[in-house]
Enzyme design. Structure first.
Site, mmCIF file in Angstrom:
data_model
loop_
_atom_site.group_PDB
_atom_site.id
_atom_site.type_symbol
_atom_site.label_atom_id
_atom_site.label_comp_id
_atom_site.label_asym_id
_atom_site.label_seq_id
_atom_site.Cartn_x
_atom_site.Cartn_y
_atom_site.Cartn_z
ATOM 1 N N SER A 188 0.451 -0.807 -0.117
ATOM 2 C CA SER A 188 -0.020 -0.002 0.518
ATOM 3 C C SER A 188 0.834 0.868 0.050
ATOM 4 C CB SER A 188 -1.001 0.230 1.159
ATOM 5 O OG SER A 188 -2.129 0.904 1.180
ATOM 6 N N GLU A 316 -8.792 -5.311 -4.445
ATOM 7 C CA GLU A 316 -8.213 -5.213 -4.331
ATOM 8 C C GLU A 316 -9.482 -3.123 -2.981
ATOM 9 O OE1 GLU A 316 -5.348 -4.008 -3.245
ATOM 10 O OE2 GLU A 316 -3.533 -4.748 -4.468
ATOM 11 N N HIS A 402 -7.458 -5.490 -0.371
ATOM 12 C CA HIS A 402 -6.155 -5.361 0.104
ATOM 13 C C HIS A 402 -5.351 -5.299 1.455
ATOM 14 C CE1 HIS A 402 -3.860 -1.322 -0.638
ATOM 15 N NE2 HIS A 402 -3.954 -0.759 0.262
#
Length: 510
Positions: A188, A316, A402
């Site tokens: 990230s 995600e 994610h």
């Protein structure tokens, strides 16, 4: 009686702890406290100490929100205003001898707002037991680390990371690591920082390989970053300068940031698409610390000598839409279609609902396509690059969302936790150990040898490692998205217009 491990560093001797077959050292300062006269300044080396310093507990977290719900339920940070040694790092080593093991340096994410190595999901024991020396670090976030402040260097959080990498270069051999074989890996915001590190002159020579997981493709111009910082400072009746903000406690700055986050969609006409993201911070392309956005620099050959592994998860953005209150409103969906879509995504996904298209659009714009285009840029520049996608998931609500990838790489998501999830897939608890082992083994192999175990990426074949219950290697799976974004140029995001003006630019990029 067991003698606890001791290592002499450049600043003094540290005493760690044996945990199974791994020696662990926690809370080693790599830079001086960033408070007082050093607040908003570039990091400087930690002061030397006499005697033996215990390194058995994590150092204090950097200033950050204490009541913000982390997407991974991480350990809460704090915003104490003292001069604690919050710029610290941690080392896990399976061999303190002269083995010169590969070194893996973890740069965690957290929307540039959160950062705390004490998060149990960042435990490096399993990676170290796989044959590497593992390092993690705290670095400045939020206003302290990423706001554009007049009189301060930009990208202070990344400068902290560089300071930690210099510590690794100078000290890691004493922990059994090879300073000439360092791999940075992060997810990230951490993955985006790694993409920036690839093209930053001050990071040159500090690592040999890089793994960027689920990088958000947002890098700000100075003009956009200045507008955001001005808005945050105005919440406190201040200007975004070192002189004024240095007098404001970190806690007040995190609260002002939270207030602006709630209002960000209102700024979309002036700040552009970044106003639709979960954070007001990103690396700043200032022409000095970060000369340009990574795609352009990599395509010209920057970092061609650094092996790169890059990838993303399949779903995600579902992490955000699946949370309570995360379902987008009609207005939010319309704004996303207006400001993010390169073409009409209704054509690309005709059978999807508006909510599903919103999720796919954000997944592509924020994470998947920046990663794919980074692989293309690195290949164009002559670098060696490998691509992956995580498709395996353990529950129906979030899918392969994610943050799932780093849980698998670290091996900190257990079968019992998977089994207890209310929407767990029937066989997920039986599969997770193998999927986790597959990813961790490939990451370690890459760090050790420069090859994760499948063919390098080539834009003609688009060879991709796809992690599922059984991993496969095949052409890039998200072909519809790839075509839809094929002509889009990821670059530096700029302010669209000044407040009160009507001269909106034609695009969000410089």
């Amino acid at each position: 009686m067991t003698v606890e491990p001791r290592v002499r560093t450049a600043a003094g001797v540290v005493r760690g702890r044996r945990e199974g077959n791994v020696a662990v050292f926690r809370g080693i300062p790599y830079a001086a406290p960033p408070f007082g006269p050093r607040r908003f300044a570039a990091p400087v080396a930690a002061q030397r100490w006499d005697g033996i310093r215990d390194a058995v507990v994590f150092g204090p977290p950097v200033p950050q929100a204490t009541n913000r719900a982390s997407v991974m339920s991480s350990v809460s940070g704090r915003t104490d205003d003292g001069s604690d040694d919050c710029l610290s790092l941690n080392v896990w080593s399976p061999d303190l001898g002269t083995a010169r093991l590969p070194v893996m340096v973890w740069i965690q994410g957290g929307t540039y707002l959160e950062n705390n190595c004490a998060n149990p999901h960042y435990d490096g024991a399993k990676l170290a037991a796989s044959g590497v020396v593992m390092v993690s670090m705290n670095y400045r976030v939020g206003v302290e680390g990423f706001a554009h402040i007049a009189g301060a260097p930009d990208n202070r959080g990344i400068l902290d990371q560089i300071a930690a990498l210099r510590w690794v270069r100078d000290n890691i051999a004493a922990f059994g690591g090879d300073p000439d074989n360092v791999t940075v890996f992060g997810q990230s915001a951490g993955g985006a920082c790694i993409a920036a590190l690839l093209v930053m002159p001050s990071a040159a020579g500090l690592f040999r390989r890089a793994i960027s997981q689920s990088m958000p493709g947002t890098y700000f111009s100075e003009r956009l970053a200045a507008a955001i910082a001005t808005t945050i400072a105005a919440e406190l009746g201040a200007k975004a300068t070192v002189d004024e903000l240095a007098r404001i406690p970190p806690r007040a700055l995190t609260e002002a940031t939270a207030a602006v986050i709630q209002k960000m969609p209102e700024f979309v006409e002036s700040w552009g698409p970044m106003a639709l993201t979960p954070t007001p911070f990103s690396p700043v392309v200032d022409g000095a610390v970060l000369p340009e956005a990574p795609w352009r620099a990599l395509a010209r050959g920057a970092a061609r000598d650094i092996d790169l592994l890059v990838g993303h998860t399949r779903d995600e953005y579902r992490l955000y839409t699946s949370r309570p209150g995360g379902a987008p409103s009609d207005a939010r969906i319309a704004a996303a279609f207006d400001h993010l879509a390169p073409t009409d995504c209704r054509t690309a996904y005709p059978d999807a609902t508006p909510g599903q298209r919103y999720e796919l659009l954000n997944t592509d714009w924020l994470f998947r396509m920046p990663s794919l285009h980074l692989a293309d840029a690195a290949h164009t520049g002559g670098g060696s690059v490998w691509l992956y996608e995580l498709c395996w998931s353990f529950n129906r609500e979030q899918g392969a969302s994610h943050c799932l990838d780093f849980l698998l790489v670290f091996g900190t998501l257990g079968a019992d936790e998977v089994r207890a999830h209310r929407s767990a897939h029937p066989n997920a608890a039986n599969e997770i150990t193998q999927v986790s082992t597959d990813m961790r083994t490939d990451w370690v192999n890459f760090a050790a040898t420069g090859g994760p175990g499948w063919a390098p990426y080539d834009p003609r074949t688009r060879t991709t490692r796809v992690y599922d219950a059984t991993p496969t290697t095949r052409p890039y799976p998200e072909e519809r998205s790839r075509r839809m974004w094929s002509t889009h140029q990821f670059d530096t995001l700029d302010r669209l217009r000044a407040p009160g003006s009507n001269d909106r630019k034609s695009g969000a990029q410089e």
